[in-house]
Enzyme design. Sequence first.
Site, PDB file in Angstrom:
ATOM      1  N   CYS A 209      10.719  26.715 112.584  1.00 40.62           N
ATOM      2  CA  CYS A 209       9.722  25.637 112.568  1.00 40.62           C
ATOM      3  C   CYS A 209       8.905  25.645 111.269  1.00 40.62           C
ATOM      4  CB  CYS A 209       8.798  25.779 113.778  1.00 40.62           C
ATOM      5  SG  CYS A 209       7.287  24.798 113.693  1.00 40.62           S
ATOM      6  N   GLY A 210       8.933  24.521 110.532  1.00 41.30           N
ATOM      7  CA  GLY A 210       8.184  24.422 109.280  1.00 41.30           C
ATOM      8  C   GLY A 210       6.683  24.536 109.469  1.00 41.30           C
ATOM      9  N   HIS A 211       6.148  23.901 110.516  1.00 40.99           N
ATOM     10  CA  HIS A 211       4.705  23.982 110.776  1.00 40.99           C
ATOM     11  C   HIS A 211       4.292  25.419 111.104  1.00 40.99           C
ATOM     12  CE1 HIS A 211       4.135  19.700 110.548  1.00 40.99           C
ATOM     13  NE2 HIS A 211       5.072  19.478 111.448  1.00 40.99           N
ATOM     14  N   CYS A 212       5.157  26.147 111.794  1.00 42.69           N
ATOM     15  CA  CYS A 212       4.875  27.550 112.127  1.00 42.69           C
ATOM     16  C   CYS A 212       4.822  28.398 110.860  1.00 42.69           C
ATOM     17  CB  CYS A 212       5.928  28.110 113.080  1.00 42.69           C
ATOM     18  SG  CYS A 212       6.108  27.184 114.617  1.00 42.69           S
TER      19      CYS A 212
END
Length: 649
Positions: A209-212
Site C-alpha cells: 500500500c502506497g499510503h501505508c
Amino acid sequence: MLYGHRLCLTASKMKLQYRNFYVFSLFLLLTTGITFADDAEESPEENIVHGEERPGEGSAVREEGGVLVLTDDNFDKVVDKHDHVLVEFYAPWCGHCKSLAPEYEKAAERLKEATPPVPLCKVDATVNEEVAKRFEVTGYPTLKFKKDGAWTEYDGPREADGIVKWVSEKTDPNYKPPPEAVVTVTKDNFEEFINSQELVLVEFYAPWCGHCKSLAPEYEKAAQSLKYHDPPIPLGKVDATVETELAQRFDVSGYPTLKMFRRGKPQEYKGGRDQFGIVDYMHKQSGEAAKLLSTLEAVKKLQDTEQPTVVGFFDNLEDAKLRLYMDVANEKRDDLTFGYTLLSEARDLYRVNPGSVVMFTPEKFHTKFEPKYHVLKTADSDQAAMLKFITEHQTPLVGQYSTQTDKFYAEFSKTFLCIAFFTVDWSFDHRDATQLWRHKVAAVAKDNRDVKFAIANEEDYMTGLMKEMGLADSGEEFNIGCFKDFRKYRMEPMDEFDADEINNFLKKLRKGKLEPQIKSQPIPKKSSGPVTVVVGKTFDKIVGDKSKDVLIEMYAPWCGHCKNLEPIYKDLAKALKKEKNLVIAKMDATANDIPDQYKVEGFPSIYYAPANNKESPLKFDGDRTVEGFTKYLKDHATVTFGKSLKDEL
C-alpha cells in the site's frame, strides 16, 4: 640657555599634562566601563550572554526567553561556533509555533546549563527566506538539529521535558539511535499489546500500500515522541494481509486503518496522518474525558456552551455505573463536553436520582415544545443504551447546522433532514430576529417528528450546500432544503413563511413525488470504451441495478494515482466484457453527486456494490492489478459468472 630652559619647562608641563590625562582616562575607565576596541579580546565563555549582544559573533544576536534569534546575516556565524544546536524555523502567524514557544523557551533555559551547553535558536522563516530555503522549510514549525557538523530533522516531543530529554540523548557521547518504537503486533501478542497501557494506537497496513509506505516514517516519529508521554502511549502495527483474522475482527476494509484502544476496547481514530497530527490527537485523548465537578457552580458553568453537554449524577466513586459512564464519555469526547458530580444539592436542583445521566440543551436552543434537559436513569442501562440516549438528544428540536455540528446531522441525511437557510446572527442586535425564525420552524418541527430540523446561516452555505440544492439564486430571505435517502430536495421559495406550505412539501417528499437536485455531468450518449461511465443522474440506474454486481471507481481528473490505474482498469473491463451480470464503472467524483454510503476520502476510491446489497457497498481493499481485481470479483460475486471466466481462473 633661556630658550633651552623654556623647552625643559614645556616638556615638564607636557609630561604633567599627559600624566593628568592618563589618570583622568583611568578614572573614566573604572567609573564608566568604557573600553577600547584594540584592548578587547574575544572569549568563548562570552559567546552566550543572556539578554545581550554576543561578542565575537560578528553580528548582534538577540535573545528572547533564552532562545537566540538568528537571521540570514548571522546564522552561519552563530551555529558554526557550536557542535550542537537546535534551530526552530517559525512563522509569526503559525498557531503551532505559538503553542511551542513557551515550551521551547523553558527548554532553552535548561539546556544552557547542560553539559555541554546546547543553544536553542529560532529563525523567522517568513523574513529570513535565504536560510529557510537552504534548509528546505515547507511547513511551520520546522526544527533542525546540528550534531558534529551534520544537520538532521528534530522528531521529538514539543514540550519542554521532552525537548530537553531528546537533546540530552543526542548529545551524549555514547548515544546510539533508538530501536524502532512501533511495535510489530500479531495475533499472538495482540491482546497483550492493546492492554499494555490505558491508551494505545494500532495501524492495520498492507506492505504494498502506497499510503501505508507514506505513513510509516511519520508513524515511527510519533511513536518515538509518545514514548515520552506520561504514561507512555504505545503505537503498534499489524500486517493485515497476514493477520487476516484480526483485520476481519475489526472491520478493516482499506489501508492504512488506524484503531485506537482504550483499556483494550476499540475506538475510532479521528486524528491526523502525520507525526504531529498523531501526537496531538493522542495527547488530547489521554486521561478521562469526564471531569469531576466538585461545586454546584462548576455544574452550572459546564452548561455555559454553544453545544449540548452531558453530566453524570452519582453519589459515590465506587458506583459501577460511573465507570460505564466514563467509558462512554471517552468514546464521545471528540463530540461533546462531559462532567460528573457527587453533590446531593446538584441532584436536588435538577430533580434527578443518583445514577442518572443528563443531557443539557444550550439555553439559546430552548423551545416550549421540548424539555430543557433530558434524563436517563442508568440503573438499568448498559453502554449501548447510554450511547443511544446521547445520540438521540445531542441535537435539539431545532438546532444550528454548521461546520462544528454537521457531524451530528450526518445520520439524519440518510433518513429525513430539513435545513432552513436564512441570516442567522446571534449578536445582541439581531438575536431576536434569529429566534423569531427559529421558533417558527420549531412550530412545524413539533408536528413532524420523523423529520430532523435545523437552521443554518445562508452566508456560510451560499456557494456550497444551497447551490447544490438549487437555492442560491432564490432571492428570498428564507429557504428550505431537505435530505432524504441521501438525496437533496429543494422547496420552492416562499414570499412569506407559511407552515401549511411547508407541511405540503413534506407530504409530497414522503410519498416520493418530488425530483431530487443532483449535481451531474451530461449523460453520455453512447459508451466510448470498455469502462461504463456513470454520472450523478445515472448513478441509481447503473450502480443501483439489483440484477448486477458493480465495481465503481471514484476518481479525480487531476489525480496521478487515478491516471496510473486507468490502463489497468481498462484491461480489467476488456477481460470481463463477456460477464453480463457484472459492470466495471467509473465516475468523476469532483463533478457529480455521490450517495453518502460511497464515501470518498481519497482518490481513487473504489467500491463494490453487490447485486443483493446496494445499501451497503464494500470498499475495495485488494491488489490493484487485473489479477487482483479479478480474484476479488470472483470471491465476492453474488450473481453467476460465465463459464469462460471460471475456466480461466
